[in-house]
Design an enzyme around this catalytic site. Sequence first.
Site, mmCIF file in Angstrom:
data_model
loop_
_atom_site.group_PDB
_atom_site.id
_atom_site.type_symbol
_atom_site.label_atom_id
_atom_site.label_comp_id
_atom_site.label_asym_id
_atom_site.label_seq_id
_atom_site.Cartn_x
_atom_site.Cartn_y
_atom_site.Cartn_z
ATOM 1 N N ASP A 25 0.888 -1.114 -0.026
ATOM 2 C CA ASP A 25 0.096 0.059 0.035
ATOM 3 C C ASP A 25 0.843 1.154 -0.045
ATOM 4 O O ASP A 25 1.815 1.279 0.883
ATOM 5 C CB ASP A 25 -0.919 0.042 1.140
ATOM 6 C CG ASP A 25 -1.946 -0.870 1.203
ATOM 7 O OD1 ASP A 25 -2.417 -1.548 -0.061
ATOM 8 O OD2 ASP A 25 -2.845 -0.970 2.111
ATOM 9 N N LYS A 82 -8.248 0.664 -4.986
ATOM 10 C CA LYS A 82 -9.342 -0.079 -4.370
ATOM 11 C C LYS A 82 -10.704 0.970 -4.688
ATOM 12 O O LYS A 82 -10.713 2.144 -4.864
ATOM 13 C CB LYS A 82 -9.201 0.213 -2.717
ATOM 14 C CG LYS A 82 -8.257 -0.565 -2.139
ATOM 15 C CD LYS A 82 -8.130 -0.492 -0.721
ATOM 16 C CE LYS A 82 -6.987 -1.155 -0.059
ATOM 17 N NZ LYS A 82 -7.066 -2.626 -0.049
ATOM 18 N N GLY A 236 -0.315 -3.685 4.030
ATOM 19 C CA GLY A 236 -1.036 -2.381 4.081
ATOM 20 C C GLY A 236 -0.251 -1.456 4.903
ATOM 21 O O GLY A 236 0.572 -0.643 4.611
#
Length: 295
Positions: A25, A82, A236
């Site tokens: 991420d 996303k 993440g």
Amino acid sequence: MTKILGSDLIKRGMAQMQKGGVIMDVVNAEQARIAEAAGAVAVMALERVPSDIRAAGGVARMANTAIVREVMEAVSIPVMAKARIGHIVEARVLEAMGVDYIDESEVLTPADEEFHLLKSDYTVPFVCGCRDLGEALRRIGEGASMLRTKGEPGTGNVVEAVRHLRKVNAQLRKVINMSHDELMTEAKHLGAPFELLLQIKTLGKLPVVNFAAGGIATPADAALMMELGADGVFVGSGIFKSENPEKFAKAIVQATTHYQDYDLIARLSADLGEPMRGLEISELAVQDRMQERGW
């Protein structure tokens, strides 16, 4: 031409190319370049990492398109982004922008509590989360080209990712060892397409790759998920919420690749600085557990 570009074979093949790697991420171009330099096979562009989304509360939406574009222009590796569960327009916008993958993600606030996206309608491949084989096969039935465990994002606690991966793998073994005349009943039990159970029985595995995600915070966490049978890992908050993101990024990539080289993992884990602060899952209220989103 569009149909060829968006075929299941092409989309699943693209996902297979990420196998054995780490997807990180990132929230800006600088982080994306750090991830690429560390050896990430792809990056996920978003406005806030899951731990910040959790801390901020409220409604979490698709990232500002300027951030996605900035990341796309900064790196040569694939870029994911996303979209909210069921949000057709967010997904179409990301597809129009030319992202390499869309994650229909429970990390964001669902736009539709009844319907997931029909991912087979898109030319871009999708990745989706799952907690068990039923969820996995429903997402594949909708057109997902890649899976990941849901885990519990933004916690730095790997326990839920372990639980989900072990459950999927245990259910896979059960299906593989069933006789053909038992598969229809199992399809009913799982709430999954019968044809996909037949594929699993024939292939001896899922028809798409399944990465681990949700709570991976250290090189040892990443190696653990590979040891348990993951095809790769998503990280993440674990990298850019650590004390030394560059070191953590490189160490997690190396640990994922050489997950059974325990001496190497010991060396990689030295002098990294502090990992991200973790959360105890039992202290989270049910409504605060992102893994509960979707079905």
